[in-house]
Design a protein around this motif. Structure first.
Motif, PDB file in Angstrom:
ATOM      1  N   GLU A  42       0.843  -1.192   0.000  1.00 38.90           N
ATOM      2  CA  GLU A  42       0.000   0.000   0.000  1.00 38.90           C
ATOM      3  C   GLU A  42       0.882   1.247   0.000  1.00 38.90           C
ATOM      4  O   GLU A  42       1.931   1.287   0.651  1.00 38.90           O
ATOM      5  N   GLN A  43       0.449   2.284  -0.722  1.00 38.78           N
ATOM      6  CA  GLN A  43       1.309   3.448  -0.911  1.00 38.78           C
ATOM      7  C   GLN A  43       1.596   4.190   0.386  1.00 38.78           C
ATOM      8  O   GLN A  43       2.627   4.844   0.507  1.00 38.78           O
ATOM      9  N   TYR A  44       0.703   4.105   1.360  1.00 41.55           N
ATOM     10  CA  TYR A  44       0.928   4.815   2.620  1.00 41.55           C
ATOM     11  C   TYR A  44       1.289   3.862   3.758  1.00 41.55           C
ATOM     12  O   TYR A  44       1.088   4.180   4.919  1.00 41.55           O
ATOM     13  N   ARG A  45       1.834   2.712   3.405  1.00 36.46           N
ATOM     14  CA  ARG A  45       2.286   1.752   4.417  1.00 36.46           C
ATOM     15  C   ARG A  45       3.282   2.417   5.358  1.00 36.46           C
ATOM     16  O   ARG A  45       4.284   3.000   4.944  1.00 36.46           O
ATOM     17  N   GLY A  46       3.008   2.363   6.668  1.00 39.14           N
ATOM     18  CA  GLY A  46       3.934   2.884   7.662  1.00 39.14           C
ATOM     19  C   GLY A  46       3.866   4.379   7.873  1.00 39.14           C
ATOM     20  O   GLY A  46       4.598   4.905   8.708  1.00 39.14           O
ATOM     21  N   ASN A  47       3.001   5.075   7.159  1.00 45.33           N
ATOM     22  CA  ASN A  47       2.924   6.532   7.254  1.00 45.33           C
ATOM     23  C   ASN A  47       2.610   6.960   8.689  1.00 45.33           C
ATOM     24  O   ASN A  47       1.628   6.513   9.286  1.00 45.33           O
ATOM     25  N   VAL A  48       3.420   7.865   9.244  1.00 42.33           N
ATOM     26  CA  VAL A  48       3.231   8.261  10.643  1.00 42.33           C
ATOM     27  C   VAL A  48       2.020   9.179  10.812  1.00 42.33           C
ATOM     28  O   VAL A  48       1.438   9.243  11.899  1.00 42.33           O
ATOM     29  N   ALA A  49       1.622   9.886   9.751  1.00 41.75           N
ATOM     30  CA  ALA A  49       0.419  10.716   9.848  1.00 41.75           C
ATOM     31  C   ALA A  49      -0.804   9.832  10.049  1.00 41.75           C
ATOM     32  O   ALA A  49      -1.653  10.112  10.913  1.00 41.75           O
ATOM     33  N   ILE A  50      -0.910   8.761   9.281  1.00 42.54           N
ATOM     34  CA  ILE A  50      -2.057   7.869   9.398  1.00 42.54           C
ATOM     35  C   ILE A  50      -2.049   7.150  10.737  1.00 42.54           C
ATOM     36  O   ILE A  50      -3.090   7.004  11.387  1.00 42.54           O
ATOM     37  N   SER A 299     -11.457   5.712   0.615  1.00 43.11           N
ATOM     38  CA  SER A 299     -10.767   6.909   0.149  1.00 43.11           C
ATOM     39  C   SER A 299      -9.622   6.480  -0.754  1.00 43.11           C
ATOM     40  O   SER A 299      -8.999   5.434  -0.508  1.00 43.11           O
ATOM     41  N   PRO A 300      -9.315   7.262  -1.796  1.00 40.49           N
ATOM     42  CA  PRO A 300      -8.164   6.932  -2.644  1.00 40.49           C
ATOM     43  C   PRO A 300      -6.848   6.942  -1.869  1.00 40.49           C
ATOM     44  O   PRO A 300      -5.875   6.325  -2.300  1.00 40.49           O
ATOM     45  N   ILE A 301      -6.813   7.650  -0.751  1.00 38.50           N
ATOM     46  CA  ILE A 301      -5.576   7.704   0.040  1.00 38.50           C
ATOM     47  C   ILE A 301      -5.365   6.390   0.769  1.00 38.50           C
ATOM     48  O   ILE A 301      -4.370   5.699   0.558  1.00 38.50           O
ATOM     49  N   SER A 302      -6.287   6.020   1.642  1.00 39.99           N
ATOM     50  CA  SER A 302      -6.229   4.716   2.297  1.00 39.99           C
ATOM     51  C   SER A 302      -7.464   4.512   3.150  1.00 39.99           C
ATOM     52  O   SER A 302      -8.099   5.480   3.595  1.00 39.99           O
ATOM     53  N   LEU A 303      -7.794   3.250   3.386  1.00 41.07           N
ATOM     54  CA  LEU A 303      -8.929   2.922   4.255  1.00 41.07           C
ATOM     55  C   LEU A 303      -8.675   3.397   5.674  1.00 41.07           C
ATOM     56  O   LEU A 303      -9.588   3.883   6.352  1.00 41.07           O
ATOM     57  N   ASP A 304      -7.444   3.240   6.155  1.00 39.64           N
ATOM     58  CA  ASP A 304      -7.127   3.615   7.533  1.00 39.64           C
ATOM     59  C   ASP A 304      -7.300   5.116   7.741  1.00 39.64           C
ATOM     60  O   ASP A 304      -7.828   5.564   8.762  1.00 39.64           O
ATOM     61  N   TYR A 305      -6.836   5.892   6.777  1.00 41.67           N
ATOM     62  CA  TYR A 305      -6.953   7.349   6.831  1.00 41.67           C
ATOM     63  C   TYR A 305      -8.415   7.767   6.906  1.00 41.67           C
ATOM     64  O   TYR A 305      -8.829   8.528   7.785  1.00 41.67           O
TER      65      TYR A 305
END
Length: 326
Positions: A42-50, A299-305
């Motif tokens: 996933e493109q935002y894997r590990g993202n600290v904002a999420i 969301s196109p960003i991520s489900l978690d977001y």
């Protein structure tokens, strides 16, 4: 006031609480062993904002590090943020490889650590928090704002709003924030306002929209501006998007815009309860309708977001998080 405005508790109906519970359970099941979120690939894997937004979703329901139904999840996120704190002060997963620039994640991580400071016995939180604040202060540009990278070059209202909220949370927690930084930030935000009351993305010019205006007003509140014609003009612009507006009519950044808008209306709800009650009821009903069978939001960003921000929005009447209080 630290108390929810009159009528707030009743706004969280049994159906709303069921929606929240399903969302929080989805997030808890998505958390990785290291405390992060996002699956491999996933493109935002590990993202600290999420990860930080997920922490705020859990905390908005009353959980704190190692306390409450999702206390373990919050504690693991704190561990993850501390593990990704760089010697420079930047809190970032894989520096140099972060989409959209690392300052978004840094701001949200700083905000969460500030909210958790005092709730956790871990002494390293203060040290990391102080370094994180210094980095924000040093990255402020000449206009008074911030941009994607931790350097004082250009600035935009979105990244700046995130830094301003982080600084407000840190200051509330007792971390030193220079008054000069606050005043320069206030000047930048006010300069970003257009004659129609809405906010542009970057100076010197740009069109207004819903999400940017919500960010600008939230930033002003964190800077201590709660009234006056510039603020009131922004509210008038924002109220164009109340009851009945469908997600696809709200331009882009639906969840992100409403994350800020709900804060704005909640903080001013003591003086304007009708605006608050109408706004919350409208977005509450939209989010309930948009929830997926598994408890997530798309969301196109991520489900978690999307799920984390939806849960934060729906739980705003609880009034648990200090950053959302006047």
């Amino acid at each position: 006031s630290a108390s929810p405005p009159a009528g707030s508790v009743e706004l969280i109906t049994p159906k709303t609480q069921q929606t929240i519970d399903r969302g929080l359970l989805f997030l808890a099941q998505r958390q990785q062993p290291d405390g992060s979120f996002g699956s491999t690939g996933e493109q935002y894997r590990g993202n600290v904002a999420i990860a930080s937004q997920c922490a705020m979703a859990f905390m908005a329901g009353g959980s704190t590090p190692d306390r409450g139904p999702y206390g373990k999840q919050v504690s693991k996120i704190v561990d993850y943020l501390l593990a990704n704190a760089q010697p420079s002060g930047l809190i970032c997963y894989k520096p140099g490889a972060t989409r959209r620039g690392p300052m978004y994640g840094h701001a949200y991580a700083t905000l969460v650590l500030a909210e958790c400071y005092g709730m956790s016995p871990r002494p390293e939180i203060r040290e990391v928090l102080e370094r994180a604040v210094r980095l924000i202060v040093n990255a402020q540009n000449e206009q008074g704002g911030w941009r994607y990278e931790p350097v004082p070059n250009d600035a935009d209202i979105s990244v700046s709003a995130a830094q301003i909220n982080a600084l407000r949370a840190a200051k509330n927690a007792g971390i030193y924030v220079p008054n000069e930084t606050i005043e320069r930030a206030k000047k930048f935000v006010l300069q970003c306002q257009n004659p129609d009351g809405g906010f542009m993305y970057m100076l010197p010019s740009g069109e207004s929209n819903f999400a940017r205006t919500a960010m600008g007003l939230s930033a002003l509140q964190s800077l201590g501006v709660y009234e006056g014609e510039p603020f009131d003009a922004g509210i008038r612009y924002l109220l164009r998007f109340r009851a009945g507006v469908k997600p696809n009519q709200l331009e882009s950044y639906f969840f992100y815009g409403h994350y800020y808008a709900i804060q704005v209306f909640y903080i001013r709800s003591g003086q304007h309860p009708d605006d608050w009650n109408e706004w919350y009821a409208s977005i509450r009903d939209q989010l309930i309708a948009l929830q997926q069978e598994d408890g997530s939001w798309m969301s196109p960003i991520s489900l978690d977001y999307a799920t984390a921000l939806s849960c934060i929005i729906l739980q705003m009447p609880n009034g648990y998080l200090p950053i959302f209080q006047k």
